[in-house]
Scaffold this motif. Structure first.
Motif, mmCIF file in Angstrom:
data_model
loop_
_atom_site.group_PDB
_atom_site.id
_atom_site.type_symbol
_atom_site.label_atom_id
_atom_site.label_comp_id
_atom_site.label_asym_id
_atom_site.label_seq_id
_atom_site.Cartn_x
_atom_site.Cartn_y
_atom_site.Cartn_z
ATOM 1 N N ASN A 1 -16.480 61.012 25.530
ATOM 2 C CA ASN A 1 -16.338 62.099 24.568
ATOM 3 C C ASN A 1 -15.286 61.705 23.536
ATOM 4 N N ALA A 2 -15.694 61.587 22.279
ATOM 5 C CA ALA A 2 -14.806 61.077 21.226
ATOM 6 C C ALA A 2 -13.614 61.988 20.985
ATOM 7 N N TYR A 3 -13.826 63.310 20.983
ATOM 8 C CA TYR A 3 -12.713 64.243 20.732
ATOM 9 C C TYR A 3 -11.657 64.118 21.831
ATOM 10 N N ILE A 4 -12.108 64.004 23.052
ATOM 11 C CA ILE A 4 -11.177 63.874 24.166
ATOM 12 C C ILE A 4 -10.407 62.565 24.066
ATOM 13 N N GLU B 1 -16.404 69.857 28.907
ATOM 14 C CA GLU B 1 -16.366 69.148 27.621
ATOM 15 C C GLU B 1 -17.341 69.757 26.614
ATOM 16 N N GLY B 2 -18.464 70.291 27.078
ATOM 17 C CA GLY B 2 -19.426 70.879 26.154
ATOM 18 C C GLY B 2 -18.879 72.118 25.472
ATOM 19 N N LYS C 1 -17.118 67.734 33.604
ATOM 20 C CA LYS C 1 -18.407 67.363 33.025
ATOM 21 C C LYS C 1 -19.410 68.481 33.251
ATOM 22 N N LYS C 2 -19.943 69.002 32.174
ATOM 23 C CA LYS C 2 -20.882 70.117 32.277
ATOM 24 C C LYS C 2 -22.160 69.701 33.006
ATOM 25 N N ASP C 3 -22.765 70.679 33.663
ATOM 26 C CA ASP C 3 -24.061 70.552 34.344
ATOM 27 C C ASP C 3 -24.022 69.709 35.619
ATOM 28 N N SER C 4 -22.893 69.089 35.930
ATOM 29 C CA SER C 4 -22.827 68.208 37.097
ATOM 30 C C SER C 4 -22.817 69.017 38.394
ATOM 31 N N PRO C 5 -23.595 68.597 39.405
ATOM 32 C CA PRO C 5 -23.576 69.308 40.700
ATOM 33 C C PRO C 5 -22.251 69.139 41.444
ATOM 34 N N SER C 6 -21.431 68.203 40.997
ATOM 35 C CA SER C 6 -20.102 68.063 41.595
ATOM 36 C C SER C 6 -19.015 68.635 40.687
ATOM 37 N N CYS C 7 -19.121 68.416 39.375
ATOM 38 C CA CYS C 7 -18.033 68.768 38.451
ATOM 39 C C CYS C 7 -18.330 69.944 37.518
#
Length: 318
Positions: free
Chosen positions: A31-34, A150-151, A107-113
């Protein structure tokens, strides 16, 4: 007053967002902004619960799924592969460094995160109502910690809310690093009262009453409740209407020092912000200008007009 801006603040992050090739397919989600902006102010602590729990790179994909044992994290192709306890056991081992963080980017949508709206499958149907296994562990065990995906950082108001909460948490941890006295808690509240007001007027008043109730014998207990209530208040995204109320409240500290033209200009600027014609940074910049000429001790100690480094420029967008 903004001395903490010279120090990077420790913030956890999903490793893939920094460009580490830890995804199920061996890729990343840099992620560039991060990397290019937030990394100048945050000391990121990368962590991938899937890899750290022993999963390979690459690895079979996993998903959240309703089962007779509740929601579990299982293989997409082979539902008999259940990594829920593996992820939870790994998360439990991270308490030592998680407790030192002032925020976490997931991290969006991740089943762990994934923090929110993660798909939970039932047969071939999926509901976006879940939270990743590791993310839920962090929520449950570190409820005051500011968390964001991040999203969602692409939304200026959500981004501002997260960054502001990280800096408040940093200052709160500094306060709690030494024995809390009624005086230190009162000062902290004075510094953050206007910020709280911009999020919820009623909760800000309750925070004031709570801080004022601290005495030598109960300061630690009151502080614990205050920290919980403050971070709950700040989790609510500040509204334009509440910002207007705070700006007008600050304007009242200048009523005896401004001439008619300056008063009219300031009133008009706040009104134009209320109407959405100007970003928040414009009335704040004008107020800063006046208070440089006419300092006020309460406004001078408040973080409302300088909540984080100006280089982050978040106030230009809300």
């Amino acid at each position: 007053m903004m001395k903490e801006h010279a120090h990077k603040i420790r913030v956890g992050i999903s490793s893939c967002l920094l460009g580490e090739e830890v995804r199920f397919d061996g890729g990343h989600k840099s992620n560039a902004y991060i990397r290019k902006t937030l990394s100048h102010y945050f000391e990121f602590v990368p962590f991938c619960p899937e890899v750290e729990s022993g999963m390979s790179i690459p690895r079979p994909t996993i998903q959240l799924r309703y089962t007779d044992r509740g929601v579990r994290c299982v293989g997409v192709k082979d539902h008999s592969i259940d990594v829920t306890d593996q992820l939870l056991g790994c998360a439990e081992q991270q308490r030592h460094w998680l407790s030192g963080l002032c925020g976490y980017i997931l991290k969006k949508d991740s089943p762990s995160c994934g923090m929110t709206r993660v798909k939970i499958y039932r047969e071939d149907h999926a509901d976006r109502v879940g939270t990743g296994i590791f993310a839920q562990f962090v929520k449950d065990n570190f409820p005051l910690m500011p968390m964001e995906e991040e999203g969602r950082l692409g939304d200026p108001r959500l981004r501002e809310n997260f960054i502001q909460r990280v800096y408040v948490m940093y200052r709160w941890k500094l306060l709690c690093a030494e024995p809390i006295t009624p005086s230190r808690l009162t000062i902290f509240h004075s510094q953050h009262k206007l910020i709280a007001m911009s999020h919820d007027q009623n909760e800000a008043r309750e925070l004031g009453r709570l801080a004022a109730s601290a005495v030598k014998g109960n300061a630690q207990e009151i502080a614990g409740q205050y920290g919980t209530d403050l971070m709950r208040c700040l989790k609510k995204t500040a509204s334009r209407g509440n910002h207007v109320n705070v700006l007008q409240h600050i304007q009242g500290y200048l009523k005896k020092s401004l001439d008619a033209d300056d008063k009219a200009e300031l009133t008009e600027t706040i009104e134009r912000y209320r109407l959405g014609l100007l970003p928040l940074i414009v009335p704040i910049t004008l107020l800063r200008h006046h208070f440089r000429r006419q300092p006020d001790p309460f406004i001078g100690q408040s973080y409302y007009m300088s909540p984080y480094p100006e280089e982050l420029t978040v106030l230009n967008e809300i």
